[in-house]
Motif scaffolding. Structure first.
Motif, PDB file in Angstrom:
ATOM      1  N   ASP A 163      11.104 -10.787  -6.782  1.00 22.22           N
ATOM      2  CA  ASP A 163      11.721  -9.536  -6.667  1.00 22.22           C
ATOM      3  C   ASP A 163      10.480  -8.502  -6.366  1.00 22.22           C
ATOM      4  O   ASP A 163      10.961  -7.229  -5.738  1.00 22.22           O
ATOM      5  N   TYR A 164       9.311  -8.962  -6.517  1.00 27.48           N
ATOM      6  CA  TYR A 164       8.087  -7.892  -6.032  1.00 27.48           C
ATOM      7  C   TYR A 164       8.238  -7.608  -4.642  1.00 27.48           C
ATOM      8  O   TYR A 164       7.592  -6.483  -4.540  1.00 27.48           O
ATOM      9  N   ARG A 165       8.656  -8.512  -3.829  1.00 29.89           N
ATOM     10  CA  ARG A 165       8.566  -8.294  -2.374  1.00 29.89           C
ATOM     11  C   ARG A 165       9.091  -6.874  -2.167  1.00 29.89           C
ATOM     12  O   ARG A 165       8.520  -6.060  -1.144  1.00 29.89           O
ATOM     13  N   THR A 166      10.395  -6.805  -2.388  1.00 31.62           N
ATOM     14  CA  THR A 166      10.928  -5.471  -1.814  1.00 31.62           C
ATOM     15  C   THR A 166      10.405  -4.189  -2.648  1.00 31.62           C
ATOM     16  O   THR A 166       9.990  -3.237  -2.061  1.00 31.62           O
ATOM     17  N   SER A 167      10.427  -4.172  -3.836  1.00 29.81           N
ATOM     18  CA  SER A 167      10.111  -2.874  -4.595  1.00 29.81           C
ATOM     19  C   SER A 167       8.745  -2.602  -4.301  1.00 29.81           C
ATOM     20  O   SER A 167       8.385  -1.445  -4.343  1.00 29.81           O
ATOM     21  N   LEU A 168       7.879  -3.472  -4.101  1.00 35.41           N
ATOM     22  CA  LEU A 168       6.258  -3.252  -3.776  1.00 35.41           C
ATOM     23  C   LEU A 168       5.955  -2.487  -2.306  1.00 35.41           C
ATOM     24  O   LEU A 168       5.204  -1.843  -1.992  1.00 35.41           O
ATOM     25  N   ARG A 169       7.029  -3.077  -1.364  1.00 35.07           N
ATOM     26  CA  ARG A 169       6.909  -2.547  -0.167  1.00 35.07           C
ATOM     27  C   ARG A 169       7.481  -1.234  -0.075  1.00 35.07           C
ATOM     28  O   ARG A 169       7.334  -0.364   1.246  1.00 35.07           O
ATOM     29  N   CYS A 170       7.975  -0.603  -1.024  1.00 38.40           N
ATOM     30  CA  CYS A 170       8.900   0.841  -1.083  1.00 38.40           C
ATOM     31  C   CYS A 170       7.682   1.564  -1.097  1.00 38.40           C
ATOM     32  O   CYS A 170       7.602   3.030  -0.524  1.00 38.40           O
ATOM     33  N   GLY A 171       6.335   1.286  -1.501  1.00 36.78           N
ATOM     34  CA  GLY A 171       5.218   2.330  -1.562  1.00 36.78           C
ATOM     35  C   GLY A 171       5.367   2.954  -3.067  1.00 36.78           C
ATOM     36  O   GLY A 171       6.470   3.469  -3.565  1.00 36.78           O
ATOM     37  N   LEU A 172       4.299   2.705  -3.848  1.00 36.46           N
ATOM     38  CA  LEU A 172       4.523   3.163  -5.263  1.00 36.46           C
ATOM     39  C   LEU A 172       4.081   4.511  -5.499  1.00 36.46           C
ATOM     40  O   LEU A 172       2.783   4.894  -4.991  1.00 36.46           O
ATOM     41  N   THR A 173       4.474   5.255  -6.395  1.00 37.64           N
ATOM     42  CA  THR A 173       3.986   6.354  -7.194  1.00 37.64           C
ATOM     43  C   THR A 173       3.662   6.084  -8.289  1.00 37.64           C
ATOM     44  O   THR A 173       4.002   5.491  -9.224  1.00 37.64           O
ATOM     45  N   PHE A 174       2.101   6.514  -8.755  1.00 37.30           N
ATOM     46  CA  PHE A 174       1.356   6.610 -10.120  1.00 37.30           C
ATOM     47  C   PHE A 174       1.354   7.546 -11.041  1.00 37.30           C
ATOM     48  O   PHE A 174       1.278   8.710 -10.360  1.00 37.30           O
ATOM     49  N   LYS A 175       1.196   7.169 -12.040  1.00 37.88           N
ATOM     50  CA  LYS A 175       1.101   8.553 -13.071  1.00 37.88           C
ATOM     51  C   LYS A 175       0.417   7.689 -14.394  1.00 37.88           C
ATOM     52  O   LYS A 175       0.604   6.771 -14.803  1.00 37.88           O
ATOM     53  N   THR A 176      -0.768   8.314 -14.773  1.00 38.69           N
ATOM     54  CA  THR A 176      -1.614   8.081 -15.791  1.00 38.69           C
ATOM     55  C   THR A 176      -1.313   8.927 -17.131  1.00 38.69           C
ATOM     56  O   THR A 176      -1.414  10.015 -16.995  1.00 38.69           O
ATOM     57  N   TYR A 177      -0.786   8.169 -17.943  1.00 38.91           N
ATOM     58  CA  TYR A 177      -0.587   8.614 -19.252  1.00 38.91           C
ATOM     59  C   TYR A 177      -1.956   8.693 -20.242  1.00 38.91           C
ATOM     60  O   TYR A 177      -2.266   9.464 -21.116  1.00 38.91           O
ATOM     61  N   ARG A 178      -2.490   7.613 -20.181  1.00 35.12           N
ATOM     62  CA  ARG A 178      -3.898   7.337 -20.882  1.00 35.12           C
ATOM     63  C   ARG A 178      -4.599   6.538 -19.987  1.00 35.12           C
ATOM     64  O   ARG A 178      -3.983   5.672 -19.057  1.00 35.12           O
ATOM     65  N   PRO A 179      -5.967   6.572 -20.114  1.00 38.07           N
ATOM     66  CA  PRO A 179      -6.576   5.455 -19.286  1.00 38.07           C
ATOM     67  C   PRO A 179      -6.377   3.981 -19.349  1.00 38.07           C
ATOM     68  O   PRO A 179      -6.492   3.420 -18.262  1.00 38.07           O
ATOM     69  N   ASP A 180      -5.528   3.681 -20.532  1.00 38.97           N
ATOM     70  CA  ASP A 180      -5.108   2.112 -20.556  1.00 38.97           C
ATOM     71  C   ASP A 180      -3.647   2.220 -20.475  1.00 38.97           C
ATOM     72  O   ASP A 180      -3.013   1.150 -20.566  1.00 38.97           O
ATOM     73  N   MET A 181      -2.992   3.389 -20.078  1.00 38.39           N
ATOM     74  CA  MET A 181      -1.555   3.297 -19.809  1.00 38.39           C
ATOM     75  C   MET A 181      -1.366   4.018 -18.438  1.00 38.39           C
ATOM     76  O   MET A 181      -1.228   5.450 -18.469  1.00 38.39           O
ATOM     77  N   ILE A 182      -1.272   3.078 -17.485  1.00 40.95           N
ATOM     78  CA  ILE A 182      -0.743   3.682 -16.005  1.00 40.95           C
ATOM     79  C   ILE A 182       0.528   3.016 -15.620  1.00 40.95           C
ATOM     80  O   ILE A 182       0.587   1.877 -15.576  1.00 40.95           O
ATOM     81  N   TYR A 183       1.457   3.680 -15.319  1.00 39.46           N
ATOM     82  CA  TYR A 183       2.743   3.516 -14.530  1.00 39.46           C
ATOM     83  C   TYR A 183       2.898   3.570 -13.431  1.00 39.46           C
ATOM     84  O   TYR A 183       2.311   4.602 -12.739  1.00 39.46           O
ATOM     85  N   ALA A 184       3.860   2.907 -12.568  1.00 42.98           N
ATOM     86  CA  ALA A 184       4.085   2.980 -11.079  1.00 42.98           C
ATOM     87  C   ALA A 184       5.596   3.006 -11.013  1.00 42.98           C
ATOM     88  O   ALA A 184       6.131   2.079 -11.676  1.00 42.98           O
ATOM     89  N   ILE A 185       6.468   3.678  -9.986  1.00 48.28           N
ATOM     90  CA  ILE A 185       7.622   3.657  -9.531  1.00 48.28           C
ATOM     91  C   ILE A 185       7.843   3.091  -8.251  1.00 48.28           C
ATOM     92  O   ILE A 185       7.066   3.775  -7.437  1.00 48.28           O
ATOM     93  N   GLY A 186       8.553   2.035  -7.973  1.00 51.01           N
ATOM     94  CA  GLY A 186       8.851   1.671  -6.614  1.00 51.01           C
ATOM     95  C   GLY A 186      10.274   1.733  -6.380  1.00 51.01           C
ATOM     96  O   GLY A 186      11.274   1.094  -7.200  1.00 51.01           O
TER      97      GLY A 186
END
Length: 405
Positions: A163-186
């Motif tokens: 299922d990565y194929r579809t969600s990764l192709r959308c283009g991700l937006t990233f947000k860093t909460y801590r240096p070791d906690m980075i999330y992205a939304i697709g």
């Protein structure tokens, strides 16, 4: 009278080849001249038959000649075509043996971050390779590539399945909460976590929210809140929720979310704004330092660089101790920009990079100093990459890529 024996020759052409017609009369086999012998005087008389004149002065016509010429021309063209074709095939085979053309990878997302094990700046690039399956069929193969921006070395290049194929192709937006906690939304529906130790990115939508029964109907939409450290969620029934990643806490209303934000988080951040009355005719951009203590609920603000004039200022990185900004060199919106490091204690400029025309994206702290993702426009043939700059403003490495890379 004695007779001298001599070779009888044709008086016309001198040939000795003859045929006796009658006694002492001969016909030359070469030119058809007739001659006879006078024995007393040994005289030679000859008579030559004239050659018959043809009715036309043109040479005889060969009726098969046009066909022979046509056959010869066709044969010549066939041989020439065969020779040229063989030469081209050999040249193409030689070229293919040395050069293999590959369609450039289609890039969808990118982000620069610090590997929390090595401290190096890594450049994450998400894209797809076009794979030819034969018989006119093809597919896109998704890749996540991790590059050490300090030296340009590729650390990992993984194929993403399922299922990565579809969600990764959308283009991700990233947000860093801590240096070791980075999330992205697709695709506004999938939440990813960036593993900053092992250089991986994985979909955590199901695993993260499976313990919250409020979201049992499924996720309809996910968005980052860029003013607060929370994620806005809507379930498939249209209900809104607010999730705090660092607290692993989910609330179901905006007032509850505001209460958590004010009672659980101390805040120290910088922004461009104006501390005076917004009705002032001569208001200008001010670099403002904000401090908020959750224990007292008190917010204090101060202008960090009093009297300084800014053209098109933006903050590209801050962590409470470090502050990087960009400013236009003139009042023109199309003027080159400079990157500056501002001393968060004094407001003075620690260093400035030379002006350039580019667009800046993600920025990260790293052991070398700072890593800054950039892209240039048409005038630079869409060159892009990552600048790695030391804490003192020295350019350590420019990881530069061309348009198709």
């Amino acid at each position: 009278m004695a007779i001298d024996i001599k070779a009888i020759k044709c008086p016309h052409c001198g040939s000795v080849q003859k045929t006796e017609v009658k006694q002492d009369f001969y016909r030359c086999d070469s030119c058809a001249t007739e001659y006879f012998l006078d024995r007393d005087d040994v005289h030679v008389y000859h008579h030559q038959e004239p050659v018959a004149i043809r009715s036309s002065s043109y040479p005889p016509v060969n009726t098969n000649l046009p066909i022979l010429i046509l056959i010869g021309a066709v044969a010549f063209i066939a041989v020439a075509y065969l020779v040229v074709t063989i030469f081209q095939l050999k040249r193409q085979a030689s070229y293919s043996a040395n050069v293999t053309y590959k369609t450039p990878r289609m890039q969808y997302s990118s982000f620069v971050f610090q590997n929390t094990t090595t401290g190096d700046p890594l450049y994450l690039r998400i894209g797809a390779d076009h794979i030819d399956k034969g018989n006119g069929k093809s597919e896109l193969e998704m890749h996540t590539q991790f590059v050490n921006a300090a030296n340009g070395k590729i650390i990992e290049d993984r194929v993403m399945e399922g299922d990565y194929r579809t969600s990764l192709r959308c283009g991700l937006t990233f947000k860093t909460y801590r240096p070791d906690m980075i999330y992205a939304i697709g695709c506004n529906t999938s939440l990813f976590e960036l593993d900053t130790r092992n250089n991986k990115i994985q979909n955590i939508t199901q695993s993260l929210f499976k313990d919250y029964p409020q979201l049992s109907s499924g996720i309809a939409r996910i968005e980052f809140d860029y003013d607060k450290e929370l994620i806005n969620i809507m379930d498939n029934e249209g209900n809104s929720y607010y999730y705090f990643p660092t607290l692993k806490f989910l609330v179901s209303s905006a007032p509850e979310a505001e209460k958590v934000w004010k009672t659980k988080f101390n805040q120290h951040f910088f922004e461009f704004g104006y501390l005076g009355d917004w009705t002032d005719e001569h208001k200008y951009n001010q670099l403002i330092e904000n401090r908020y203590l959750s224990s007292t609920g008190k917010l204090t603000q101060r202008e960090l660089t009093p009297g300084r004039k800014y053209f098109g200022p933006k903050i590209i990185y801050q962590d409470g101790e470090n502050l990087l900004i960009t400013v236009n060199t003139t009042a023109s919106a199309s003027s080159p920009i400079t990157i500056q490091k501002i001393n968060v204690s004094t407001g003075k400029i620690d260093w400035t990079l030379p002006p350039d025309i580019y667009y800046l994206y993600s920025t990260s702290r790293c052991q070398q100093g700072f890593a800054i993702e950039y892209r240039k426009g048409e005038e630079a043939d869409y060159m892009h990459g990552v600048l790695v700059v030391s804490n003192t403003g020295k350019m350590i490495h420019n990881y530069q890529l061309s348009r198709a890379e």
